[in-house]
Design an enzyme around this catalytic site. Sequence first.
Site, PDB file in Angstrom:
ATOM      1  N   CYS A  75       8.638  -3.769 -10.378  1.00 41.14           N
ATOM      2  CA  CYS A  75       9.429  -3.619  -9.158  1.00 41.14           C
ATOM      3  C   CYS A  75      10.494  -4.704  -9.109  1.00 41.14           C
ATOM      4  O   CYS A  75      10.204  -5.886  -9.343  1.00 41.14           O
ATOM      5  CB  CYS A  75       8.526  -3.712  -7.924  1.00 41.14           C
ATOM      6  SG  CYS A  75       9.433  -3.650  -6.358  1.00 41.14           S
ATOM      7  N   CYS A  81       9.305 -10.144  -2.366  1.00 45.28           N
ATOM      8  CA  CYS A  81       8.303  -9.517  -1.513  1.00 45.28           C
ATOM      9  C   CYS A  81       6.931 -10.114  -1.819  1.00 45.28           C
ATOM     10  O   CYS A  81       6.550 -10.286  -2.980  1.00 45.28           O
ATOM     11  CB  CYS A  81       8.291  -8.008  -1.762  1.00 45.28           C
ATOM     12  SG  CYS A  81       6.978  -7.125  -0.888  1.00 45.28           S
ATOM     13  N   CYS A  84       2.849  -8.021  -3.478  1.00 41.85           N
ATOM     14  CA  CYS A  84       2.169  -8.078  -4.773  1.00 41.85           C
ATOM     15  C   CYS A  84       2.251  -9.503  -5.313  1.00 41.85           C
ATOM     16  O   CYS A  84       3.273 -10.169  -5.149  1.00 41.85           O
ATOM     17  CB  CYS A  84       2.814  -7.130  -5.784  1.00 41.85           C
ATOM     18  SG  CYS A  84       2.691  -5.386  -5.367  1.00 41.85           S
ATOM     19  N   CYS A 163       9.203   0.596  -2.254  1.00 41.40           N
ATOM     20  CA  CYS A 163       7.954  -0.080  -2.615  1.00 41.40           C
ATOM     21  C   CYS A 163       7.212   0.795  -3.612  1.00 41.40           C
ATOM     22  O   CYS A 163       6.859   1.933  -3.304  1.00 41.40           O
ATOM     23  CB  CYS A 163       7.089  -0.326  -1.383  1.00 41.40           C
ATOM     24  SG  CYS A 163       5.467  -1.038  -1.766  1.00 41.40           S
ATOM     25  N   ASN A 305     -17.375   7.722   4.684  1.00 44.12           N
ATOM     26  CA  ASN A 305     -16.818   7.837   3.338  1.00 44.12           C
ATOM     27  C   ASN A 305     -17.896   7.944   2.263  1.00 44.12           C
ATOM     28  O   ASN A 305     -17.787   8.759   1.336  1.00 44.12           O
ATOM     29  CB  ASN A 305     -15.915   6.631   3.060  1.00 44.12           C
ATOM     30  CG  ASN A 305     -15.226   6.685   1.708  1.00 44.12           C
ATOM     31  OD1 ASN A 305     -14.441   7.589   1.441  1.00 44.12           O
ATOM     32  ND2 ASN A 305     -15.523   5.732   0.840  1.00 44.12           N
ATOM     33  N   ASP A 373     -21.687  -1.909   2.776  1.00 49.23           N
ATOM     34  CA  ASP A 373     -20.241  -1.958   2.542  1.00 49.23           C
ATOM     35  C   ASP A 373     -19.602  -2.770   3.664  1.00 49.23           C
ATOM     36  O   ASP A 373     -18.846  -2.241   4.492  1.00 49.23           O
ATOM     37  CB  ASP A 373     -19.668  -0.543   2.480  1.00 49.23           C
ATOM     38  CG  ASP A 373     -18.178  -0.534   2.125  1.00 49.23           C
ATOM     39  OD1 ASP A 373     -17.664  -1.573   1.677  1.00 49.23           O
ATOM     40  OD2 ASP A 373     -17.532   0.514   2.305  1.00 49.23           O
ATOM     41  N   CYS A 399     -15.723  -6.468  -0.627  1.00 54.02           N
ATOM     42  CA  CYS A 399     -14.290  -6.732  -0.743  1.00 54.02           C
ATOM     43  C   CYS A 399     -14.000  -8.225  -0.855  1.00 54.02           C
ATOM     44  O   CYS A 399     -12.845  -8.642  -0.727  1.00 54.02           O
ATOM     45  CB  CYS A 399     -13.528  -6.123   0.432  1.00 54.02           C
ATOM     46  SG  CYS A 399     -14.036  -6.733   2.052  1.00 54.02           S
TER      47      CYS A 399
END
Length: 448
Positions: A75, A81, A84, A163, A305, A373, A399
């Site tokens: 990118c 930005c 990322c 993006c 989910n 989770d 996470c």
Amino acid sequence: MARKRAPLTETGTGRVEDLNHEGWGVVKSGKAVFVAGALPGELVEYRIRRRERSHDEAELLQVVEPSPQRVTPGCEHFGICGGCSLQHLAPEAQRAVKDNMLRESLRRIGKVEPDRWLAPLHGDPWAYRRRARLGARFVHAKGRSLVGFREKMSSFVADVKHCRVLVSPIGNLIGELSTLLTALSIPTRVPQIEVAVGDNTTVLVMRTLSPLSAADRQLMLEFAHRHGVHWLLQAGRPDQLEPLEEGTPGLWYELPEHGVRLAFEPTDFIQVNGDVNRRLIAQVLGELKLEASSSVLDLFCGLGNFTLPMARVAGSVVGLEGDAGLIERARANAAANGLANARFGVANLAGDGAMERCLAGAGAGKFTHVLLDPPRTGAADVLPAVARLAPRRVVYVSCHPGSLARDLGILVTDHGFSLRAAGIVDMFPHTSHVESVAVLDGPGVSRE
């Protein structure tokens, strides 16, 4: 009057030893220096931008000796930005870094190691992100609004036109959104736009701090019809959303391998990477090894989910979640998919005992399997209750490698569980975010 702090201008040169959890290179020369955009093994020149007690933060001035794993970012906005942090590292090398982060966390924090390491789960590293919160700001010096992620090392919104990590059509509409906001009568009163993309449509939620004019609404309708999106307006609480026009469809995504469709609200939590989410569900079900006689407890279940795919296989599944709105959607999703063996309850999972009280009130019995989770803070509060359930197998989706390592250490050391497997899930390519999966057997379960 407080004196303005003078800009930092100190420069330095050093060898990068590692990456921190933000994906920045770590130079150790007395006090650690975190250098944005630097890779392990590189010799770099940098300028200090911010001083903290434990470390300094710096911008990269020059790579004197590049890493062989350095690649040209995909990118043009990379480096400006802040969305990322790892585009300059090849995708397979990114996964290796994340895998090492997980291994180090398990060894250092949890003092545990699995019997086997799972191969990293991954998908296409581009155009994968279906949920995002984009900042919006009218910049008087530019005479226009900007929409996008924040700049690296700054609170300003990055000036970008597209993006590459956002899914279609949003990834190519960033510049168009900036033009639209500039044309509104209240460009300084729009602080953010949330993006939610389902399998059926795209919804944009505009946060407004002042009322829109009739002309504003017409401009937004024309934008929506031109680009095939729908607008919701958020003037108050996040759950108080006004459709810009009648007939705005609800969002949903499908899990075709399990015959499940899940409806969700634009501001609901969902896994941002649809392809990797499907791979993750398949891995979770494969590791759980459910049968028709299995009874499963799904903690932090969200809108179902994992719960609903598990209900296609297991005899019964109970999902618990603290967000009443998500539980309402989960129940509706179970009914819409004809899954009467999936039940849900609202439970505060932040304190020991809350989970068991909820289960007792629901008349739930013994569970053979547990799925965890949790959010980034982990699941430490419910681990004693999980241990008392004495499940045969637990799968933990995380996470944050640090809280995962802590919790695995508790389950293994304090409660006698065995850590059978662990591995990473590259849910957020080009970022330092580490998603992981761990598989445990309860005490007394023989090794397969």
